[in-house]
Design a protein around this motif. Sequence first.
Motif, PDB file in Angstrom:
ATOM      1  N   LEU A   9       0.796  -1.224   0.000  1.00 40.66           N
ATOM      2  CA  LEU A   9       0.000   0.000   0.000  1.00 40.66           C
ATOM      3  C   LEU A   9       0.830   1.277   0.000  1.00 40.66           C
ATOM      4  N   ILE A  10       2.045   1.213   0.525  1.00 42.06           N
ATOM      5  CA  ILE A  10       2.849   2.428   0.698  1.00 42.06           C
ATOM      6  C   ILE A  10       3.873   2.541  -0.427  1.00 42.06           C
ATOM      7  N   PRO A  11       3.690   3.541  -1.289  1.00 42.11           N
ATOM      8  CA  PRO A  11       4.669   3.745  -2.359  1.00 42.11           C
ATOM      9  C   PRO A  11       5.928   4.439  -1.809  1.00 42.11           C
ATOM     10  N   ASN A  12       7.024   4.298  -2.493  1.00 40.92           N
ATOM     11  CA  ASN A  12       8.279   4.965  -2.158  1.00 40.92           C
ATOM     12  C   ASN A  12       8.651   4.803  -0.688  1.00 40.92           C
ATOM     13  N   PRO A  13       8.807   3.574  -0.204  1.00 39.29           N
ATOM     14  CA  PRO A  13       9.164   3.388   1.202  1.00 39.29           C
ATOM     15  C   PRO A  13      10.503   4.044   1.519  1.00 39.29           C
ATOM     16  N   ILE A  14      10.555   4.696   2.696  1.00 39.08           N
ATOM     17  CA  ILE A  14      11.765   5.434   3.062  1.00 39.08           C
ATOM     18  C   ILE A  14      12.226   5.119   4.476  1.00 39.08           C
ATOM     19  N   GLY A  15      11.326   4.966   5.439  1.00 42.48           N
ATOM     20  CA  GLY A  15      11.646   4.530   6.792  1.00 42.48           C
ATOM     21  C   GLY A  15      12.631   5.394   7.557  1.00 42.48           C
ATOM     22  N   ILE A  16      12.405   6.706   7.633  1.00 41.69           N
ATOM     23  CA  ILE A  16      13.288   7.605   8.383  1.00 41.69           C
ATOM     24  C   ILE A  16      12.556   8.098   9.622  1.00 41.69           C
ATOM     25  N   SER A  17      13.202   7.889  10.785  1.00 41.49           N
ATOM     26  CA  SER A  17      12.608   8.273  12.078  1.00 41.49           C
ATOM     27  C   SER A  17      13.089   9.644  12.515  1.00 41.49           C
ATOM     28  N   LEU A  18      12.187  10.356  13.173  1.00 43.52           N
ATOM     29  CA  LEU A  18      12.480  11.680  13.709  1.00 43.52           C
ATOM     30  C   LEU A  18      12.244  11.671  15.218  1.00 43.52           C
ATOM     31  N   GLY A  19      13.288  11.983  15.970  1.00 43.32           N
ATOM     32  CA  GLY A  19      13.173  12.124  17.410  1.00 43.32           C
ATOM     33  C   GLY A  19      12.681  10.887  18.140  1.00 43.32           C
ATOM     34  N   SER A  20      12.816   9.734  17.541  1.00 38.54           N
ATOM     35  CA  SER A  20      12.304   8.477  18.117  1.00 38.54           C
ATOM     36  C   SER A  20      10.812   8.558  18.440  1.00 38.54           C
ATOM     37  N   VAL A  22       8.337   9.574  15.635  1.00 37.05           N
ATOM     38  CA  VAL A  22       7.551   9.350  14.428  1.00 37.05           C
ATOM     39  C   VAL A  22       8.491   8.927  13.306  1.00 37.05           C
ATOM     40  N   ARG A  23       7.983   8.088  12.390  1.00 39.90           N
ATOM     41  CA  ARG A  23       8.793   7.640  11.254  1.00 39.90           C
ATOM     42  C   ARG A  23       8.018   7.896   9.965  1.00 39.90           C
ATOM     43  N   LEU A  24       8.681   8.518   9.001  1.00 40.54           N
ATOM     44  CA  LEU A  24       8.117   8.654   7.666  1.00 40.54           C
ATOM     45  C   LEU A  24       8.338   7.324   6.970  1.00 40.54           C
ATOM     46  N   GLU A  25       7.251   6.610   6.696  1.00 36.66           N
ATOM     47  CA  GLU A  25       7.337   5.281   6.082  1.00 36.66           C
ATOM     48  C   GLU A  25       7.420   5.352   4.566  1.00 36.66           C
ATOM     49  N   GLY A  26       6.746   6.329   3.961  1.00 34.53           N
ATOM     50  CA  GLY A  26       6.742   6.437   2.506  1.00 34.53           C
ATOM     51  C   GLY A  26       5.947   7.655   2.070  1.00 34.53           C
ATOM     52  N   TYR A  27       5.865   7.843   0.754  1.00 33.33           N
ATOM     53  CA  TYR A  27       5.203   9.028   0.213  1.00 33.33           C
ATOM     54  C   TYR A  27       4.827   8.798  -1.237  1.00 33.33           C
ATOM     55  N   ARG A  39       0.726  12.486  -0.651  1.00 33.57           N
ATOM     56  CA  ARG A  39       0.319  11.780   0.564  1.00 33.57           C
ATOM     57  C   ARG A  39       1.595  11.251   1.209  1.00 33.57           C
ATOM     58  N   LEU A  40       1.738  11.541   2.507  1.00 31.50           N
ATOM     59  CA  LEU A  40       2.891  11.095   3.274  1.00 31.50           C
ATOM     60  C   LEU A  40       2.382  10.148   4.346  1.00 31.50           C
ATOM     61  N   TYR A  41       3.099   9.060   4.539  1.00 33.63           N
ATOM     62  CA  TYR A  41       2.681   8.017   5.476  1.00 33.63           C
ATOM     63  C   TYR A  41       3.608   8.019   6.688  1.00 33.63           C
ATOM     64  N   PHE A  42       3.061   8.400   7.830  1.00 33.84           N
ATOM     65  CA  PHE A  42       3.818   8.469   9.079  1.00 33.84           C
ATOM     66  C   PHE A  42       3.344   7.384  10.037  1.00 33.84           C
ATOM     67  N   ARG A  43       4.289   6.855  10.822  1.00 32.93           N
ATOM     68  CA  ARG A  43       3.945   5.920  11.885  1.00 32.93           C
ATOM     69  C   ARG A  43       4.371   6.551  13.210  1.00 32.93           C
ATOM     70  N   ASP A  75       2.841  24.087   5.063  1.00 37.60           N
ATOM     71  CA  ASP A  75       2.880  23.785   6.487  1.00 37.60           C
ATOM     72  C   ASP A  75       1.531  23.207   6.876  1.00 37.60           C
ATOM     73  N   GLN A  76       1.571  22.153   7.651  1.00 34.74           N
ATOM     74  CA  GLN A  76       0.322  21.525   8.077  1.00 34.74           C
ATOM     75  C   GLN A  76       0.485  21.025   9.505  1.00 34.74           C
ATOM     76  N   ARG A  77      -0.378  21.520  10.382  1.00 34.79           N
ATOM     77  CA  ARG A  77      -0.344  21.068  11.769  1.00 34.79           C
ATOM     78  C   ARG A  77      -0.907  19.647  11.842  1.00 34.79           C
ATOM     79  N   LEU A  78      -0.152  18.770  12.486  1.00 34.09           N
ATOM     80  CA  LEU A  78      -0.561  17.382  12.643  1.00 34.09           C
ATOM     81  C   LEU A  78      -0.999  17.183  14.093  1.00 34.09           C
ATOM     82  N   GLU A  79      -2.086  16.500  14.298  1.00 35.50           N
ATOM     83  CA  GLU A  79      -2.577  16.260  15.655  1.00 35.50           C
ATOM     84  C   GLU A  79      -1.869  15.059  16.269  1.00 35.50           C
ATOM     85  N   THR A  80      -0.542  15.165  16.355  1.00 35.87           N
ATOM     86  CA  THR A  80       0.276  14.041  16.798  1.00 35.87           C
ATOM     87  C   THR A  80       0.038  13.676  18.264  1.00 35.87           C
ATOM     88  N   ALA A  81      -0.460  14.597  19.073  1.00 37.20           N
ATOM     89  CA  ALA A  81      -0.749  14.269  20.474  1.00 37.20           C
ATOM     90  C   ALA A  81      -1.850  13.211  20.569  1.00 37.20           C
TER      91      ALA A  81
END
Length: 135
Positions: A9-20, A22-27, A39-43, A75-81
């Motif tokens: 399902l996730i195109p262009n897998p990249i798997g880069i983590s930020l600050g332990s 969140v991880r950008l899985e693909g886009y 579309r960006l896929y975060f875990r 810029d887009q605010r994400l409701e990560t909390a």
Amino acid sequence: WLREEETRLIPNPIGISLGSQVRLEGYEFHRIGGQVQGRLYFRALADMDMDWTMWLHATPAGWRNGEDPTRAILDQRLETARWQPGRLYAVTVEGRLPPGWYEVRLGLWRWEDGARLWRDDQPNEHEINLGRMEW
């Protein structure tokens, strides 16, 4: 880290983590008329007690400092909390850009205090360079 069903399902897998946190899985990005949509896929990797803002810059390839480039700054605010650890989240972005090649970068920050999430694999970097894309 991607589950088998997610790899399809996730195109262009990249798997880069930020600050332990969140991880950008693909886009994925594509053009529809004058609009570029992505579309960006975060875990979520951990509970986050604050929301982060995603910034995404698309700068024309070959741009030199001092020039005034036509570029998208999204810029887009994400409701990560509210994000749950282990869960995958799709974030949609769009902007108007003329056709051409663009260098695409993104990161997560808090405009309120300037805090940034730094890359786990490159601790001195806070941005993810997705490379050159033709839109």
